[in-house]
Scaffold this active site. Sequence first.
Site, PDB file in Angstrom:
ATOM      1  N   THR A  70       0.840  -1.205   0.000  1.00  0.00           N
ATOM      2  CA  THR A  70       0.000   0.000   0.000  1.00  0.00           C
ATOM      3  C   THR A  70       0.869   1.247   0.000  1.00  0.00           C
ATOM      4  OG1 THR A  70      -1.718  -1.183   1.211  1.00  0.00           O
ATOM      5  CG2 THR A  70      -1.835   1.225   1.252  1.00  0.00           C
ATOM      6  N   ASN A 144      -5.610 -10.047  -7.257  1.00  0.00           N
ATOM      7  CA  ASN A 144      -5.675 -10.779  -5.993  1.00  0.00           C
ATOM      8  C   ASN A 144      -6.942 -11.613  -5.861  1.00  0.00           C
ATOM      9  OD1 ASN A 144      -6.135  -7.774  -5.971  1.00  0.00           O
ATOM     10  ND2 ASN A 144      -7.420  -8.360  -4.227  1.00  0.00           N
ATOM     11  N   GLN A 172       0.917  -9.865  -5.835  1.00  0.00           N
ATOM     12  CA  GLN A 172       0.437 -11.252  -5.925  1.00  0.00           C
ATOM     13  C   GLN A 172       1.244 -12.073  -6.928  1.00  0.00           C
ATOM     14  OE1 GLN A 172      -1.616 -12.597  -3.921  1.00  0.00           O
ATOM     15  NE2 GLN A 172      -2.693 -10.871  -3.010  1.00  0.00           N
ATOM     16  N   SER A 192       5.096  -6.952  -1.783  1.00  0.00           N
ATOM     17  CA  SER A 192       4.670  -6.988  -0.385  1.00  0.00           C
ATOM     18  C   SER A 192       5.232  -8.240   0.272  1.00  0.00           C
ATOM     19  CB  SER A 192       3.137  -7.015  -0.329  1.00  0.00           C
ATOM     20  OG  SER A 192       2.708  -7.279   0.984  1.00  0.00           O
ATOM     21  N   HIS A 194       4.328  -9.868   3.100  1.00  0.00           N
ATOM     22  CA  HIS A 194       3.460 -10.893   3.700  1.00  0.00           C
ATOM     23  C   HIS A 194       2.663 -11.689   2.668  1.00  0.00           C
ATOM     24  CE1 HIS A 194      -0.629  -8.832   3.824  1.00  0.00           C
ATOM     25  NE2 HIS A 194       0.134  -7.827   3.510  1.00  0.00           N
ATOM     26  N   THR A 230      12.944   5.609  10.213  1.00  0.00           N
ATOM     27  CA  THR A 230      13.812   4.448  10.462  1.00  0.00           C
ATOM     28  C   THR A 230      13.181   3.193   9.876  1.00  0.00           C
ATOM     29  OG1 THR A 230      14.611   5.482  12.464  1.00  0.00           O
ATOM     30  CG2 THR A 230      14.941   3.105  12.290  1.00  0.00           C
ATOM     31  N   CYS A 315     -15.996  -7.035   2.361  1.00  0.00           N
ATOM     32  CA  CYS A 315     -16.942  -7.102   3.478  1.00  0.00           C
ATOM     33  C   CYS A 315     -16.793  -5.822   4.277  1.00  0.00           C
ATOM     34  CB  CYS A 315     -16.599  -8.244   4.417  1.00  0.00           C
ATOM     35  SG  CYS A 315     -16.719  -9.848   3.670  1.00  0.00           S
TER      36      CYS A 315
HETATM   37  N1  PLP Z   1      -1.856  -4.980  -3.917  1.00  0.00           N
HETATM   38  C1  PLP Z   1      -2.374  -6.218  -4.002  1.00  0.00           C
HETATM   39  C2  PLP Z   1      -2.563  -6.844  -5.344  1.00  0.00           C
HETATM   40  C3  PLP Z   1      -2.729  -6.916  -2.855  1.00  0.00           C
HETATM   41  O1  PLP Z   1      -3.247  -8.139  -2.950  1.00  0.00           O
HETATM   42  C4  PLP Z   1      -2.520  -6.299  -1.599  1.00  0.00           C
HETATM   43  C5  PLP Z   1      -2.905  -6.998  -0.355  1.00  0.00           C
HETATM   44  O2  PLP Z   1      -4.002  -7.043   0.080  1.00  0.00           O
HETATM   45  C6  PLP Z   1      -1.986  -5.003  -1.555  1.00  0.00           C
HETATM   46  C7  PLP Z   1      -1.660  -4.380  -2.732  1.00  0.00           C
HETATM   47  C8  PLP Z   1      -1.718  -4.307  -0.253  1.00  0.00           C
HETATM   48  O3  PLP Z   1      -0.577  -4.896   0.328  1.00  0.00           O
HETATM   49  P1  PLP Z   1      -0.050  -4.544   1.793  1.00  0.00           P
HETATM   50  O4  PLP Z   1      -0.924  -5.311   2.732  1.00  0.00           O
HETATM   51  O5  PLP Z   1       1.372  -5.030   1.803  1.00  0.00           O
HETATM   52  O6  PLP Z   1      -0.140  -3.077   1.987  1.00  0.00           O
END
Ligand code: PLP
Length: 369
Positions: A70, A144, A172, A192, A194, A230, A315
Site C-alpha cells: 500500500t 488478488n 500477488q 509486499s 506478507h 527508520t 466485506c
Molecule cells: N496490492 C495487491 C494486489 C494486494 O493483494 C494487496 C494486499 O491485500 C496489496 C496491494 C496491499 O498490500 P499490503 O498489505 O502489503 O499493503
Amino acid sequence: MSVYCDHNAGSPIRPEAAEAVVRAFAIGGNPSSVHARGRAARKLMEDAREQVATSVGASAENVIFTSGATEALHLALRAVRGVAQSLVLSAIEHDALWEEAPNVDLPRFVAPMNGDGAVDLAALEQILAEAPRPALVAVMLANNETGAVQPIARAATLVREAGGMLLVDAAQGLGRIPVSLADLDASYLVLSSHKIGGPQGAGALILASGAPFAITQGGGGQERGRRPGTENVPAIVGFGVAAELAARDDAARVRALRDRFEAALLKIEPNAAIFARDAVRLPNTSLFAIPGWRAETALIALDLEGVCASSGAACSSGKVRASRVLTAMGVSPDLARCALRVSFGWSSMEADVDAALNALTKLRAREAA
Ligand code: PLP
C-alpha cells in the site's frame, strides 16, 4: 488446527524468514547509526535489499523499502509529481491504489476489463491516445481476487509508445509466477512481504533506472531520502529471505493442488462458476461461486469447519458488496455476491485441499437437506 487456504490475503511466514526476523531483533541497532551495532543492522538490511532486488532482476540501489505494498503504491503516485499529467488505472487495481487515486490531483482514466478479467488493450490504447501526456499507467501483474495475470508486456509497449510510465503492482505475482522488472518493462514495481511468506510490515517500491522520483516527504534521509523514517529492519530482513525463497517456489506443485481443488469442486457442485478459469491465471488461486450460496454465509460456515478462505467481495460492517473486480468483468451482482476464494502457497499440502473439499461436501449436503 485450521486449514489455511488464504495465501492471497497473507501467506504464513516461512520458518527461515521467521528465524531471520528473530536474529535481526537480537542484533537491534538503528541502521543509520555509525557505531558497530548500527553497522550490523545496516549490513542485514543491505543484504535483504540485494535479495529483494535479485528476486525481480533489479538493482539494489533502486529498491526502496516501505511498510508494505500500500505504501509503495502511494509512494509511486507521489514519485511522478510534477512529471505525470494524467493517471490511468485498470478497473481491477487493488483498493490500496484505487482508493488513493482520487487524492492525486491529476485527470483520471479507467481502463476496462474483458470477461476473462484481463485489461482491454484496445481500450487502453484509446485512452492513452486521449489522456494528457505523460501518463502514469497502473496495471497490476495479477489480480488478488481472480488470479488473472495481466498482459503487462503488451500494455508496457502501449505505454512506452505513448511516452508514459508504467506502475505494476506485483504483490500477488512474486512466488506464484516469474517476475522480472526488465521483462515487464515497468518504471515502478511494487512488492509486499506478507504475500510471499515474509513478515507483515515490509514491502518495496522498485524503480527502473531513470524512472522519475520526486522527493515529496522530508525526514531523516533514509532510503536515499526517498522514504524517510527508520526502516523496520527485522521485517525487511524476513522479507529478503522470503523473496529469495519465493523466487524458487515450485509453481507446478501449487498448480496441481489448485487444479485438484477445482476438479473436485465441480464434482460436488456441477453448477459452480469458476471465474477467469480459461484466462492466464495465477497457479495458486481459485475464485468460484456456488449460485445461491452467499459468500458471507459460506465463509462463516467454512470457518466453523476450520477452513480459512476468503470472499471475492469486500466485506464491510457484515454486508458483502459485489466485488468491483467481478463487476468489471461483467459478472452479475447476484453471482458476484456468492464468490469465494481459495488460494494456496508454499505451506499448502494435499491434506489441506482434501480438508477444504470435505468441509464443502459436508456443508453443501447440509444445505440440500
Ligand atoms: N496490492 C495487491 C494486489 C494486494 O493483494 C494487496 C494486499 O491485500 C496489496 C496491494 C496491499 O498490500 P499490503 O498489505 O502489503 O499493503
